[in-house]
Scaffold this motif. Structure first.
Motif, PDB file in Angstrom:
ATOM      1  N   LEU A  67       1.012  -1.154   0.073  1.00 57.19           N
ATOM      2  CA  LEU A  67      -0.264  -0.150  -0.234  1.00 57.19           C
ATOM      3  C   LEU A  67       0.864   1.534  -0.326  1.00 57.19           C
ATOM      4  CD1 LEU A  67      -2.767  -1.521   2.498  1.00 57.19           C
ATOM      5  CD2 LEU A  67      -3.170  -1.016   0.072  1.00 57.19           C
ATOM      6  N   LEU A  68       1.941   1.319   0.640  1.00 55.93           N
ATOM      7  CA  LEU A  68       3.271   1.911   0.575  1.00 55.93           C
ATOM      8  C   LEU A  68       3.576   3.341  -0.810  1.00 55.93           C
ATOM      9  CD1 LEU A  68       5.334   2.119   3.862  1.00 55.93           C
ATOM     10  CD2 LEU A  68       3.305   4.049   3.038  1.00 55.93           C
ATOM     11  N   LEU A  69       3.587   2.061  -1.553  1.00 52.18           N
ATOM     12  CA  LEU A  69       4.398   1.521  -2.495  1.00 52.18           C
ATOM     13  C   LEU A  69       3.344   1.533  -3.718  1.00 52.18           C
ATOM     14  CD1 LEU A  69       6.849  -2.046  -2.794  1.00 52.18           C
ATOM     15  CD2 LEU A  69       7.574   0.861  -3.002  1.00 52.18           C
ATOM     16  N   ARG A  70       2.221   1.562  -3.654  1.00 49.43           N
ATOM     17  CA  ARG A  70       0.848   1.860  -4.356  1.00 49.43           C
ATOM     18  C   ARG A  70       0.743   3.145  -4.278  1.00 49.43           C
ATOM     19  NH1 ARG A  70      -4.718  -0.094  -3.123  1.00 49.43           N
ATOM     20  NH2 ARG A  70      -4.875   2.705  -1.468  1.00 49.43           N
ATOM     21  N   ILE A  74       8.271   6.477  -3.301  1.00 48.49           N
ATOM     22  CA  ILE A  74       9.282   5.955  -2.466  1.00 48.49           C
ATOM     23  C   ILE A  74       9.755   5.433  -2.818  1.00 48.49           C
ATOM     24  CG2 ILE A  74       7.906   4.762  -1.456  1.00 48.49           C
ATOM     25  CD1 ILE A  74       8.412   5.033   2.021  1.00 48.49           C
ATOM     26  N   LYS A  75      11.105   4.909  -1.819  1.00 46.85           N
ATOM     27  CA  LYS A  75      12.385   3.692  -3.245  1.00 46.85           C
ATOM     28  C   LYS A  75      11.930   2.396  -1.979  1.00 46.85           C
ATOM     29  CE  LYS A  75      16.131   7.336  -3.175  1.00 46.85           C
ATOM     30  NZ  LYS A  75      17.736   7.485  -2.806  1.00 46.85           N
ATOM     31  N   VAL A  76      12.003   1.780  -2.170  1.00 45.37           N
ATOM     32  CA  VAL A  76      12.287   0.631  -2.470  1.00 45.37           C
ATOM     33  C   VAL A  76      12.723   0.006  -1.129  1.00 45.37           C
ATOM     34  CG1 VAL A  76      12.104  -2.165  -3.269  1.00 45.37           C
ATOM     35  CG2 VAL A  76      10.962  -0.872  -4.642  1.00 45.37           C
ATOM     36  N   ILE A  77      13.902   0.466  -1.281  1.00 46.25           N
ATOM     37  CA  ILE A  77      14.589  -0.440   0.074  1.00 46.25           C
ATOM     38  C   ILE A  77      14.303   0.916   1.028  1.00 46.25           C
ATOM     39  CG2 ILE A  77      16.215   2.481  -0.277  1.00 46.25           C
ATOM     40  CD1 ILE A  77      17.265  -1.455   0.847  1.00 46.25           C
ATOM     41  N   ASP A  78      13.938   1.447   0.931  1.00 43.79           N
ATOM     42  CA  ASP A  78      12.895   2.498   2.564  1.00 43.79           C
ATOM     43  C   ASP A  78      12.026   2.112   3.176  1.00 43.79           C
ATOM     44  OD1 ASP A  78      15.097   4.608   2.576  1.00 43.79           O
ATOM     45  OD2 ASP A  78      13.773   6.203   1.169  1.00 43.79           O
ATOM     46  N   VAL A  79      11.000   1.246   1.920  1.00 47.43           N
ATOM     47  CA  VAL A  79       9.842   0.400   2.642  1.00 47.43           C
ATOM     48  C   VAL A  79      10.305  -0.884   2.890  1.00 47.43           C
ATOM     49  CG1 VAL A  79       7.819  -0.447   1.997  1.00 47.43           C
ATOM     50  CG2 VAL A  79       8.337   1.426   1.036  1.00 47.43           C
ATOM     51  N   ALA A  80      11.521  -1.700   2.090  1.00 51.96           N
ATOM     52  CA  ALA A  80      11.873  -2.957   2.733  1.00 51.96           C
ATOM     53  C   ALA A  80      12.632  -2.613   4.523  1.00 51.96           C
ATOM     54  CB  ALA A  80      13.433  -3.369   2.182  1.00 51.96           C
ATOM     55  N   PHE A  81      12.724  -1.539   4.407  1.00 51.80           N
ATOM     56  CA  PHE A  81      13.831  -1.310   6.329  1.00 51.80           C
ATOM     57  C   PHE A  81      12.567  -0.631   6.549  1.00 51.80           C
ATOM     58  CE2 PHE A  81      17.442   0.025   4.112  1.00 51.80           C
ATOM     59  CZ  PHE A  81      18.712  -1.605   4.182  1.00 51.80           C
ATOM     60  N   ASP A  82      11.423  -0.006   6.437  1.00 49.73           N
ATOM     61  CA  ASP A  82       9.884   0.082   7.438  1.00 49.73           C
ATOM     62  C   ASP A  82       9.795  -0.650   7.694  1.00 49.73           C
ATOM     63  OD1 ASP A  82      10.915   3.156   7.026  1.00 49.73           O
ATOM     64  OD2 ASP A  82       9.479   3.218   5.529  1.00 49.73           O
ATOM     65  N   VAL A 101       4.432 -10.420  -8.631  1.00 49.63           N
ATOM     66  CA  VAL A 101       5.224  -9.067  -8.877  1.00 49.63           C
ATOM     67  C   VAL A 101       6.270  -8.651  -8.505  1.00 49.63           C
ATOM     68  CG1 VAL A 101       3.325  -7.667  -8.279  1.00 49.63           C
ATOM     69  CG2 VAL A 101       4.583  -6.571 -10.275  1.00 49.63           C
ATOM     70  N   SER A 102       7.478  -8.080  -8.960  1.00 45.64           N
ATOM     71  CA  SER A 102       8.658  -7.091  -7.823  1.00 45.64           C
ATOM     72  C   SER A 102       7.912  -5.676  -7.402  1.00 45.64           C
ATOM     73  CB  SER A 102       9.409  -6.581  -8.855  1.00 45.64           C
ATOM     74  OG  SER A 102       9.449  -5.980  -9.932  1.00 45.64           O
ATOM     75  N   PRO A 103       8.860  -5.359  -6.201  1.00 49.94           N
ATOM     76  CA  PRO A 103       7.753  -4.176  -5.504  1.00 49.94           C
ATOM     77  C   PRO A 103       8.302  -3.244  -6.499  1.00 49.94           C
ATOM     78  CG  PRO A 103       9.368  -5.125  -4.271  1.00 49.94           C
ATOM     79  CD  PRO A 103       9.918  -6.317  -5.549  1.00 49.94           C
ATOM     80  N   LYS A 104       8.810  -2.955  -6.784  1.00 50.92           N
ATOM     81  CA  LYS A 104       9.131  -2.211  -8.411  1.00 50.92           C
ATOM     82  C   LYS A 104       8.542  -2.319  -9.511  1.00 50.92           C
ATOM     83  CE  LYS A 104      12.191   1.790 -10.146  1.00 50.92           C
ATOM     84  NZ  LYS A 104      11.310   1.762 -10.910  1.00 50.92           N
ATOM     85  N   ARG A 105       8.486  -2.824  -9.624  1.00 48.64           N
ATOM     86  CA  ARG A 105       7.062  -2.681 -10.927  1.00 48.64           C
ATOM     87  C   ARG A 105       5.694  -2.779 -10.753  1.00 48.64           C
ATOM     88  NH1 ARG A 105       5.345  -8.668 -14.653  1.00 48.64           N
ATOM     89  NH2 ARG A 105       3.091  -7.358 -15.671  1.00 48.64           N
ATOM     90  N   TYR A 106       5.737  -2.962  -9.576  1.00 42.26           N
ATOM     91  CA  TYR A 106       3.948  -2.674  -8.762  1.00 42.26           C
ATOM     92  C   TYR A 106       3.904  -1.104  -8.247  1.00 42.26           C
ATOM     93  CZ  TYR A 106       0.216  -2.548  -5.902  1.00 42.26           C
ATOM     94  OH  TYR A 106      -0.919  -2.459  -5.128  1.00 42.26           O
ATOM     95  N   SER A 107       5.314  -0.873  -7.969  1.00 38.95           N
ATOM     96  CA  SER A 107       5.430   0.576  -7.579  1.00 38.95           C
ATOM     97  C   SER A 107       5.269   1.632  -8.928  1.00 38.95           C
ATOM     98  CB  SER A 107       6.000   1.244  -6.740  1.00 38.95           C
ATOM     99  OG  SER A 107       7.020   2.067  -6.580  1.00 38.95           O
TER     100      SER A 107
END
Length: 302
Positions: A67-70, A74-82, A101-107
């Motif tokens: 939901l954050l990526l959507r 925001i950077k994928v790495i930041d969400v990962a660490f969050d 699906v990959s987080p980058k593609r989904y974002s």
């Protein structure tokens, strides 16, 4: 009573997980919240929820991350660490395994995915065993806020059942995981709802009760497999909102509001029911805001 003690223990673990989803969570911490040994906590959690505590935590973290990526740049790495993943690579592998699906593609291009949207286990068991728990007496009076809102012409992404006339029949026919898919649709105009369709929107051999989400008329996104899209004309909805309530008493809150709606006369305020013009809908019960349901109306002078 022992069964309810176990349900309450798992509920305490769920609450702890929700409150600490962005921090490391250990089985020791969950055991302390539940009041049982680590081994016993892991066993009863899997028994009642259907996932181990760490399967549950990972699925919930990934869904919140999605939901954050959507919704944010925001950077994928930041969400990962969050969400307490050790690396970009580990998060990406977990995300692909969960959603395909990959987080980058989904974002970059969000499409509907099956989010994990768990129910409170205590609410679930109260529904299954209605009346077993001693409830406090209902209040003699309750306040219901009523307003009329305009709904523009729009579309509806929905999934039909077979014969369902209410939520629990629908869950038996379709499953209880539809909400996660609906919540993932970025273009949604409002939150997902349960709906009672007017007769002219019911296909032969399908249910009156459905779940869906309203989207703009120009929606050109993906329709999830097994779902369909229909047109909804502009309409007026009379929205009823009850008082806030304890989450475990959601059934009482629904029944109380239904009693008010059953006796309510919209003609006093210049309207009449218009159940043939739009679906009647209910929002997900959330104690902090009160139970909310809406029914279509038309002005008497039109």
């Amino acid at each position: 009573m022992e069964r309810w003690e176990l349900v309450d223990a798992v509920q305490r673990m769920q609450d702890y997980i929700n409150d600490n989803i962005n921090s490391p969570i250990t089985l020791s911490q969950l055991a302390k919240a539940a009041g049982y040994s680590q081994w016993h906590c892991a066993r009863i959690f899997k028994e009642l929820i259907g996932k181990t505590p760490f399967e549950y935590i990972r699925a919930l973290r990934l869904s919140k991350a999605a939901l954050l990526l959507r919704d944010n740049q925001i950077k994928v790495i930041d969400v990962a660490f969050d969400f307490v993943f050790d690396s970009h690579e580990g998060f990406t592998r977990a995300f692909i395994k969960q959603f395909g699906v990959s987080p980058k593609r989904y974002s970059d291009s969000p499409e509907p995915i099956q989010l994990f949207m768990p129910y409170r286990i205590r609410d679930y068991y109260l529904t299954l065993h209605k009346g077993e728990m001693k409830m406090s007496e209902k209040k003699a009076t309750s306040t219901v806020f009523v307003q009329v809102v305009e709904r523009p012409a729009r579309k509806l992404i929905l999934k039909r059942g077979i014969k369902a006339t209410h939520y629990f029949e629908y869950c038996e026919e379709v499953g209880c995981d539809i909400w996660g898919m609906l919540c993932s649709i970025k273009e949604a105009m409002y939150e997902p709802v349960g709906m009672w369709l007017p007769d002219n929107m019911i296909k032969p051999g399908t249910s009156k009760y459905v779940q869906g989400v309203e989207i703009p008329q120009d929606y050109a996104g993906k329709i999830p497999e097994g779902f369909e899209i229909i047109e909804l004309p502009p309409c007026k909805m009379m929205v009823f909102q009850g008082e806030p309530y304890d989450d475990e008493k959601f059934e009482e809150a629904i029944e109380d509001l239904w009693e008010v709606m059953k006796k309510y006369n919209p003609q006093i305020y210049g309207f009449d029911w218009a159940d043939d013009e739009a679906p009647r809908f209910q929002l997900a019960p959330e104690g902090y805001r009160g139970y909310i349901e809406a029914r279509p109306v038309r002005e008497l002078n039109k």
